[in-house]
Design a protein around this motif. Structure first.
Motif, PDB file in Angstrom:
ATOM      1  N   ASP A   1       1.024  -1.455  -0.409  1.00 40.02           N
ATOM      2  CA  ASP A   1      -0.088   0.042  -0.013  1.00 40.02           C
ATOM      3  C   ASP A   1       1.086   1.225  -0.492  1.00 40.02           C
ATOM      4  N   GLU A   2       2.096   0.965   0.657  1.00 42.84           N
ATOM      5  CA  GLU A   2       2.926   2.465  -0.040  1.00 42.84           C
ATOM      6  C   GLU A   2       3.755   2.818  -0.329  1.00 42.84           C
ATOM      7  N   GLU A   3       3.947   1.228  -0.927  1.00 44.70           N
ATOM      8  CA  GLU A   3       4.361   2.036  -2.985  1.00 44.70           C
ATOM      9  C   GLU A   3       2.587   2.343  -3.438  1.00 44.70           C
ATOM     10  N   PHE A   4       1.844   2.200  -3.763  1.00 45.79           N
ATOM     11  CA  PHE A   4       1.004   2.562  -4.236  1.00 45.79           C
ATOM     12  C   PHE A   4       0.359   3.626  -3.995  1.00 45.79           C
ATOM     13  N   LEU A   5       0.371   4.030  -2.814  1.00 43.77           N
ATOM     14  CA  LEU A   5       0.174   5.322  -2.715  1.00 43.77           C
ATOM     15  C   LEU A   5       1.638   6.046  -3.085  1.00 43.77           C
ATOM     16  N   ASN A   6       3.214   5.953  -3.267  1.00 42.59           N
ATOM     17  CA  ASN A   6       3.956   6.706  -3.612  1.00 42.59           C
ATOM     18  C   ASN A   6       3.791   6.687  -4.996  1.00 42.59           C
ATOM     19  N   ASP A   7       3.436   5.400  -5.668  1.00 40.85           N
ATOM     20  CA  ASP A   7       3.047   5.904  -7.019  1.00 40.85           C
ATOM     21  C   ASP A   7       2.058   6.681  -7.365  1.00 40.85           C
ATOM     22  N   LEU A   8       1.245   6.856  -7.012  1.00 43.87           N
ATOM     23  CA  LEU A   8      -0.659   8.592  -6.747  1.00 43.87           C
ATOM     24  C   LEU A   8       0.611   9.599  -6.247  1.00 43.87           C
ATOM     25  N   MET A   9       1.351   9.365  -5.714  1.00 44.45           N
ATOM     26  CA  MET A   9       1.555  10.523  -5.275  1.00 44.45           C
ATOM     27  C   MET A   9       2.793  11.696  -5.738  1.00 44.45           C
ATOM     28  N   ALA A  10       3.499  10.493  -6.728  1.00 40.12           N
ATOM     29  CA  ALA A  10       4.097  10.948  -7.269  1.00 40.12           C
ATOM     30  C   ALA A  10       3.692  11.566  -9.007  1.00 40.12           C
ATOM     31  N   ASP A  11       1.880  11.350  -9.313  1.00 45.12           N
ATOM     32  CA  ASP A  11       1.268  12.158  -9.942  1.00 45.12           C
ATOM     33  C   ASP A  11       1.212  13.789  -9.752  1.00 45.12           C
ATOM     34  N   GLY A  12       1.250  14.116  -8.368  1.00 45.25           N
ATOM     35  CA  GLY A  12       1.486  15.448  -7.977  1.00 45.25           C
ATOM     36  C   GLY A  12      -0.094  16.173  -7.704  1.00 45.25           C
ATOM     37  N   ALA A  13      -0.719  17.015  -7.438  1.00 44.29           N
ATOM     38  CA  ALA A  13      -2.174  17.232  -7.773  1.00 44.29           C
ATOM     39  C   ALA A  13      -2.907  16.855  -9.356  1.00 44.29           C
ATOM     40  N   ASP A  14      -2.288  16.626 -10.162  1.00 44.37           N
ATOM     41  CA  ASP A  14      -3.253  15.939 -11.284  1.00 44.37           C
ATOM     42  C   ASP A  14      -3.665  14.669 -11.465  1.00 44.37           C
ATOM     43  N   VAL A  15      -3.254  14.166 -10.198  1.00 48.24           N
ATOM     44  CA  VAL A  15      -3.494  12.731  -9.807  1.00 48.24           C
ATOM     45  C   VAL A  15      -5.189  12.351 -10.676  1.00 48.24           C
ATOM     46  N   ALA A  16      -5.090  11.107 -11.311  1.00 40.82           N
ATOM     47  CA  ALA A  16      -6.653  11.173 -11.971  1.00 40.82           C
ATOM     48  C   ALA A  16      -6.563   9.324 -11.029  1.00 40.82           C
ATOM     49  N   PRO A  17      -7.158   8.860 -10.378  1.00 40.27           N
ATOM     50  CA  PRO A  17      -6.886   7.282 -10.729  1.00 40.27           C
ATOM     51  C   PRO A  17      -7.564   6.684 -11.627  1.00 40.27           C
ATOM     52  N   THR A  18      -7.895   5.250 -11.996  1.00 42.78           N
ATOM     53  CA  THR A  18      -8.543   4.445 -12.650  1.00 42.78           C
ATOM     54  C   THR A  18      -9.367   4.126 -11.500  1.00 42.78           C
ATOM     55  N   GLU A  19     -10.119   3.878 -12.206  1.00 44.15           N
ATOM     56  CA  GLU A  19     -11.310   3.230 -11.430  1.00 44.15           C
ATOM     57  C   GLU A  19     -11.053   1.626 -11.081  1.00 44.15           C
ATOM     58  N   ASN A  20      -9.993   0.982 -10.540  1.00 40.46           N
ATOM     59  CA  ASN A  20      -9.275  -0.033 -10.177  1.00 40.46           C
ATOM     60  C   ASN A  20      -8.336   0.347  -8.802  1.00 40.46           C
ATOM     61  N   GLN A  21      -7.910   2.031  -9.548  1.00 33.30           N
ATOM     62  CA  GLN A  21      -7.571   2.500  -8.615  1.00 33.30           C
ATOM     63  C   GLN A  21      -8.221   2.717  -7.068  1.00 33.30           C
TER      64      GLN A  21
ATOM     65  N   ARG B   1     -10.817   2.180  -6.351  1.00 36.86           N
ATOM     66  CA  ARG B   1     -11.578   1.191  -4.892  1.00 36.86           C
ATOM     67  C   ARG B   1     -10.079   0.838  -4.003  1.00 36.86           C
ATOM     68  N   LYS B   2      -8.895   0.941  -4.695  1.00 42.69           N
ATOM     69  CA  LYS B   2      -7.879   0.179  -3.914  1.00 42.69           C
ATOM     70  C   LYS B   2      -7.600   0.765  -2.652  1.00 42.69           C
ATOM     71  N   LEU B   3      -7.980   2.663  -3.257  1.00 35.75           N
ATOM     72  CA  LEU B   3      -7.492   3.398  -2.732  1.00 35.75           C
ATOM     73  C   LEU B   3      -8.693   4.354  -1.439  1.00 35.75           C
ATOM     74  N   PHE B   4      -9.685   3.907  -1.790  1.00 35.87           N
ATOM     75  CA  PHE B   4     -10.670   3.686  -0.807  1.00 35.87           C
ATOM     76  C   PHE B   4     -10.513   2.837   0.268  1.00 35.87           C
ATOM     77  N   ALA B   5     -10.176   1.130  -0.235  1.00 37.18           N
ATOM     78  CA  ALA B   5      -9.555   0.664   1.165  1.00 37.18           C
ATOM     79  C   ALA B   5      -8.577   0.631   1.760  1.00 37.18           C
ATOM     80  N   VAL B   6      -7.496   1.553   1.173  1.00 37.82           N
ATOM     81  CA  VAL B   6      -6.825   1.809   1.769  1.00 37.82           C
ATOM     82  C   VAL B   6      -7.247   3.277   3.399  1.00 37.82           C
ATOM     83  N   ALA B   7      -7.932   4.014   2.872  1.00 33.34           N
ATOM     84  CA  ALA B   7      -8.581   4.937   3.646  1.00 33.34           C
ATOM     85  C   ALA B   7      -9.277   4.379   4.291  1.00 33.34           C
ATOM     86  N   ARG B   8      -9.711   3.629   3.856  1.00 34.73           N
ATOM     87  CA  ARG B   8     -10.718   2.529   5.348  1.00 34.73           C
ATOM     88  C   ARG B   8      -9.417   1.905   6.566  1.00 34.73           C
TER      89      ARG B   8
END
Length: 134
Positions: free
Chosen positions: A95-115, A117-124
């Motif tokens: 999950d840390e790697e996943f968050l690092n990958d998304l954070m690399a996109d900065g303010a323009d991050v636009a996750p896919t539907e699958n991402q 789902r995972k983002l909400f699971a990590v947030a929970r």
């Protein structure tokens, strides 16, 4: 999965071909060779019968992988990713790697539907959103 949408598309060969062309264009170089062959086959789908359920499911999954959103269920991806990234040390290594990958996109991050789902699971899991949200 949205079975109603899948059934509508399965009955319309032109909709299958159009969806396959759009998904292939959106995914671009992110497709695996198998996915590219599958999308090429779907782009030539003629019918006359319904699209088989296995093919519907794969096409739906690839559509989810291709579509990206900056907001979902009232959450902005950039804000949620930043909040979770600050808590990344409490998450699993994956999950840390996943968050690092998304954070690399900065303010323009636009996750896919699958991402999403995972983002909400990590947030929970990290207690940033309640279990009944999204």
């Amino acid at each position: 999965m949205n079975y109603r949408d899948m059934a509508r598309i399965a009955a319309d060969p032109s909709a299958v071909r159009e969806r396959a062309r759009i998904v292939k264009a959106l995914l671009g170089e992110r497709t695996t060779p198998w996915q590219a062959r599958f999308l090429d086959r779907m782009a030539r789908f003629e019918g006359p019968g319904l699209l088989p359920m296995d093919d519907r499911e794969v096409l739906h999954q690839l559509t989810g992988k291709a579509s990206r959103r900056k907001e979902k269920a009232g959450y902005r991806a950039a804000v949620l990713v930043e909040r979770l990234w600050r808590l990344r040390h409490d998450a699993s290594e994956e999950d840390e790697e996943f968050l690092n990958d998304l954070m690399a996109d900065g303010a323009d991050v636009a996750p896919t539907e699958n991402q999403w789902r995972k983002l909400f699971a990590v947030a929970r899991q990290l207690g940033e959103i309640d279990h009944y949200v999204a």
